[in-house]
Design a protein around this motif. Structure first.
Motif, PDB file in Angstrom:
ATOM      1  N   ALA A 214      44.027  38.305 -16.872  1.00 53.63           N
ATOM      2  CA  ALA A 214      45.303  38.032 -16.449  1.00 53.63           C
ATOM      3  C   ALA A 214      46.634  38.167 -17.396  1.00 53.63           C
ATOM      4  N   ARG A 215      46.299  37.735 -18.610  1.00 52.87           N
ATOM      5  CA  ARG A 215      47.444  38.006 -19.749  1.00 52.87           C
ATOM      6  C   ARG A 215      47.686  39.594 -19.798  1.00 52.87           C
ATOM      7  N   PHE A 216      46.366  40.379 -19.605  1.00 51.91           N
ATOM      8  CA  PHE A 216      46.635  41.794 -20.023  1.00 51.91           C
ATOM      9  C   PHE A 216      47.411  42.507 -18.875  1.00 51.91           C
ATOM     10  N   PHE A 217      46.915  41.902 -17.693  1.00 52.95           N
ATOM     11  CA  PHE A 217      47.589  42.578 -16.373  1.00 52.95           C
ATOM     12  C   PHE A 217      49.316  42.315 -16.432  1.00 52.95           C
ATOM     13  N   LYS A 226      53.619  46.512  -7.444  1.00 47.82           N
ATOM     14  CA  LYS A 226      52.413  46.828  -6.446  1.00 47.82           C
ATOM     15  C   LYS A 226      51.180  46.911  -7.393  1.00 47.82           C
ATOM     16  N   ILE A 227      51.272  47.600  -8.577  1.00 41.13           N
ATOM     17  CA  ILE A 227      49.947  47.419  -9.275  1.00 41.13           C
ATOM     18  C   ILE A 227      49.503  46.048 -10.098  1.00 41.13           C
ATOM     19  N   LEU A 228      50.373  45.308 -10.087  1.00 46.20           N
ATOM     20  CA  LEU A 228      50.129  44.010 -10.552  1.00 46.20           C
ATOM     21  C   LEU A 228      49.802  43.287  -9.355  1.00 46.20           C
ATOM     22  N   GLY A 229      50.063  43.442  -8.274  1.00 47.24           N
ATOM     23  CA  GLY A 229      49.509  42.636  -7.298  1.00 47.24           C
ATOM     24  C   GLY A 229      48.247  42.889  -6.830  1.00 47.24           C
ATOM     25  N   PHE A 232      45.807  41.535  -9.326  1.00 47.56           N
ATOM     26  CA  PHE A 232      45.541  40.065  -8.988  1.00 47.56           C
ATOM     27  C   PHE A 232      44.748  39.646  -7.832  1.00 47.56           C
ATOM     28  N   VAL A 233      45.049  40.384  -7.061  1.00 46.47           N
ATOM     29  CA  VAL A 233      44.175  40.413  -5.755  1.00 46.47           C
ATOM     30  C   VAL A 233      42.824  40.685  -5.820  1.00 46.47           C
ATOM     31  N   ALA A 234      42.388  41.770  -6.900  1.00 48.54           N
ATOM     32  CA  ALA A 234      41.121  42.094  -7.198  1.00 48.54           C
ATOM     33  C   ALA A 234      40.438  40.946  -8.063  1.00 48.54           C
ATOM     34  N   LEU A 278      39.755  48.067  -6.149  1.00 48.36           N
ATOM     35  CA  LEU A 278      41.237  47.674  -6.394  1.00 48.36           C
ATOM     36  C   LEU A 278      41.410  47.660  -7.968  1.00 48.36           C
ATOM     37  N   PHE A 279      40.578  47.244  -8.777  1.00 46.23           N
ATOM     38  CA  PHE A 279      40.937  47.753 -10.168  1.00 46.23           C
ATOM     39  C   PHE A 279      41.013  49.013 -10.466  1.00 46.23           C
TER      40      PHE A 279
END
Length: 298
Positions: A214-217, A226-229, A232-234, A278-279
């Motif tokens: 989570a911190r890395f993302f 878009k990428i962040l979402g 976190f969905v993944a 997704l990742f």
């Protein structure tokens, strides 16, 4: 290592890869096509020879630079170049849908079972996770550059290692050894044995990994909602896998409703496979963004 030694090792790895592929074919023929095929039985599981194949490919890539660059180039093209990446990710999702359908149609067939870790679903999930690890690594190089300090590289290597380890664990069933060990512990504790026992060994590490990811993302992908979402969905999907694993032993496996069991197992495995997709989508999109930024600056 001299060039002649490298060539000899490369030849050995090529031969071993060929032997391993033949062994996998024989196992498949015995299990699915011709049970009385006139050749000694090599077992019924493809997991171990598939793991051996991955190891051999890695070793050959380490020895043979041209082979390594060809494989990396292929993965990079299909994961990042348009329109190839659209076809590639569509294929991954289509395979997942197909595996889910076959699981519902043939739940007693161990090779189509998403619950038994010896079928096609496990092989696909492992292959996808290894490819994901490779995507993370070449994205990392594009992100931190050639002259980065180790402290900038280490988080990326750790992320790739997480994905690769999960793939190895799925394929070889490492967690099952902890489950066997756990069944000999706290025999009078209903709480301890309410869930699959391996979770007690894994959950502390998993919690640390989830916080780290989570911190890395947040650090790397805050520039792109878009990428962040997507990431976190993944991550939420994978947390959902753990919740369903926690319910699996008592709530799922003890119920008499086989359709309900099949549904929950299908959801759990679907979460894991689609989460990995997704990742990969997120990391490959980040790589494309870095490439576009580099071209703009030059």
């Amino acid at each position: 290592m001299s060039p002649s030694q490298s060539k000899k090792l490369d030849l050995i790895f090529k031969l071993l890869i060929g032997v391993d592929l033949v062994a996998m074919l024989i196992i498949f023929i015995h299990a699915r096509v011709w049970p009385d095929f006139p050749f000694p039985h090599l077992g019924s599981r493809l997991n171990n020879p598939f793991m051996f194949l991955i190891v051999l490919l890695v070793l050959r890539g380490w020895i043979n630079l041209e082979f390594r660059e060809n494989i990396l180039g292929l993965i990079k093209r299909v994961a990042t170049e348009e329109p190839t990446r659209i076809y590639f990710f569509s294929l991954l999702i289509s395979i997942q849908v197909g595996l889910e359908i076959m699981w519902y149609l043939y739940p007693s067939d161990l090779y189509w079972s998403l619950n038994a870790e010896k079928g096609y679903g496990t092989l696909f999930a492992t292959a996808q996770l290894f490819i994901l690890g490779i995507v993370v690594l070449f994205t990392a190089r594009a992100d931190y550059g050639q002259d980065a300090d180790w402290k900038d590289k280490a988080p990326w290597f750790l992320v790739a290692s997480v994905y690769i380890f999960i793939g190895v664990d799925d394929l070889l069933g490492i967690h099952e050894n902890f489950m066997i060990l756990g069944r000999t512990m706290a025999l009078d504790s209903a709480v301890f044995h309410f869930v699959h026992e391996w979770l007690w060994f894994y959950v502390p590490v998993i919690m640390v990994v989830v916080i780290f990811l989570a911190r890395f993302f947040l650090k790397r992908f805050i520039y792109s909602p878009k990428i962040l979402g997507m990431m976190f969905v993944a991550l939420i999907l994978w947390i959902g896998v753990l919740v369903l694993e926690g319910l699996a032993k008592t709530v799922v496996e003890d119920t008499q409703r086989t359709d309900y069991v099949r549904l929950l197992i299908g959801i759990e495995e679907g979460f894991e496979m689609f989460g990995a997709t997704l990742f990969m989508l997120g990391f490959s999109r980040h790589y494309k963004n870095l490439q576009e930024k580099s071209r703009t600056e030059t």
